[in-house]
Each structure stands twice: as structure tokens, then as C-alpha cells.
Design a protein around this motif. Structure first.
Motif, short mmCIF file in Angstrom:
data_model
loop_
_atom_site.label_atom_id
_atom_site.label_comp_id
_atom_site.label_asym_id
_atom_site.label_seq_id
_atom_site.Cartn_x
_atom_site.Cartn_y
_atom_site.Cartn_z
N GLY A 116 -9.41 0.76 4.78
CA GLY A 116 -7.88 0.42 4.99
C GLY A 116 -7.36 -0.15 6.35
N PRO A 117 -7.81 -1.45 6.77
CA PRO A 117 -7.21 -1.98 7.92
C PRO A 117 -5.67 -2.72 7.67
CG PRO A 117 -8.46 -3.68 6.72
CD PRO A 117 -8.78 -2.20 5.98
N ILE A 118 -5.02 -2.79 8.81
CA ILE A 118 -3.72 -3.09 8.87
C ILE A 118 -3.45 -4.42 9.56
CG2 ILE A 118 -2.91 -0.65 8.53
CD1 ILE A 118 -1.94 -1.09 11.71
N LEU A 119 -2.26 -5.19 9.03
CA LEU A 119 -2.08 -6.27 9.91
C LEU A 119 -0.94 -5.82 10.81
CD1 LEU A 119 -1.46 -8.99 6.82
CD2 LEU A 119 -3.41 -8.43 8.55
N ALA A 120 -1.51 -5.51 12.07
CA ALA A 120 -0.73 -4.93 13.08
C ALA A 120 0.08 -5.85 13.60
CB ALA A 120 -1.61 -4.19 14.29
N SER A 121 1.30 -5.58 13.66
CA SER A 121 2.57 -6.22 14.40
C SER A 121 3.13 -5.64 15.57
CB SER A 121 3.70 -6.73 13.45
OG SER A 121 4.15 -5.28 12.94
N ARG A 122 2.71 -4.35 15.84
CA ARG A 122 3.02 -3.57 17.03
C ARG A 122 1.88 -2.89 17.56
NH1 ARG A 122 8.32 -2.98 17.28
NH2 ARG A 122 9.76 -3.75 15.64
N LEU A 123 1.99 -2.80 19.08
CA LEU A 123 1.09 -1.97 19.66
C LEU A 123 1.96 -1.06 20.61
CD1 LEU A 123 -1.64 -1.43 20.92
CD2 LEU A 123 -1.44 -3.56 22.66
#
Length: 167
Positions: A116-123
């Protein structure tokens, strides 16, 4: 979309973090700069281009995990990769991910289902610009699955992701 226009779109984004504008419904055609293009074995004839608003309209999720470039656990948030693939009708066995610098790697579709990886746009709540390895980074839940702490999975955590080709 040609590489020159794609890069112009990303240059416009370099100072603007993903998700800094208001959320809206997904659009058939991107209203803002294209940050991700999905092509290959998908529904329809051509690539599907996403701007930040269209991606976030798919829904977001958070993963708290360490990465190889950050020593402390961090909160990564973004769109689950499976939601992006479902939205374009992806029907392949693997994904070819390509970054702005043309780094590319193959990710088995089994990774999407199992981890279930994500396309992270925030850290840690802050939008990622190109300078921050954004606007998109593929993030696996490294701390949740011990087997992910192997170089092969770290290599698949592509930052400055710009294109996915379903194979």
C-alpha cells in the motif's frame, strides 16, 4: 505531453508545494500544472495527466515511517498508489516509474497490493516542492514491514516522480 512542457509545468511548481491550493473535484483535463502522467495498459487511448487538485481529489492517506534519507520517523501523506491506478483502469503486472532526472525503476503490481505505498505530496504536513524531492515521492511503509528495509525497496522509493507507465 512533451518533456519540455512537462518540465515547464514543474518549474512553475518548484516554489509551490503540492496541495497548497484548495481541493476540488477531479477534472477530465488538468486545470493546473501537470505533475503526474500515467500511461500504458490503462483505460482509454492516451496518457492520463493529473494536476495536484485532481490527485488529491482521489483521497489521501498518511504513513508514519523512516526513510533512508531521514533518520527520524516522519509523517508522509498523499494519494494511495492503488487509488491512482484504479482511477485510470490500470491492468498490468508492473509499473515503470520515472523521475524528473529520468531515473526509472520497475515496481511489481504486487507491491501495490501487499504494501500500500502512497504518492506522498506532504512531509510532516508541509507540501513538497521540487527542491524538497517533490512534488511526489513514492513512499512505502518501511517501518511496518521489516522486509521493506532492503535496498531493492529503497530504490523503488522514487522522488520527483513524474510518470508511471503500466506494463
Amino acid at each position: 505531453m512533451c518533456k519540455r512542457n512537462f518540465l515547464k509545468s514543474l518549474i512553475a511548481l518548484s516554489a509551490m508545494p503540492l496541495g497548497s491550493g484548495p481541493l476540488g473535484a477531479a477534472e477530465a483535463e488538468p486545470g493546473g500544472p501537470v505533475i503526474l502522467s500515467v500511461s500504458g495498459k490503462i483505460r482509454g487511448a492516451g496518457p492520463v495527466d493529473f494536476d495536484a487538485r485532481a490527485l488529491e481529489a482521489l483521497g489521501t492517506r498518511e504513513i508514519r515511517t523512516r526513510t533512508q534519507w531521514l533518520t527520524a520517523p516522519a509523517d508522509w501523506s498523499g494519494v494511495p498508489l492503488d487509488k491512482v491506478l484504479a482511477s485510470v483502469g490500470a491492468a498490468g503486472d508492473s509499473l515503470r516509474l520515472r523521475a524528473l532526472n529520468d531515473y526509472s525503476v520497475t515496481v511489481p503490481m504486487a507491491d501495490v497490493v501487499r504494501f500500500g505505498p502512497i504518492l506522498a505530496s506532504r512531509l510532516n504536513g508541509k507540501g513538497l516542492s521540487v527542491r524538497d524531492r517533490g512534488p511526489l515521492i513514492l513512499i512505502y511503509p518501511f517501518d511496518h514491514f521489516p522486509e521493506l528495509n532492503a535496498q531493492v525497496y529503497h530504490d523503488r522509493a522514487v522522488w520527483q516522480l513524474r510518470e508511471i507507465v503500466v506494463e
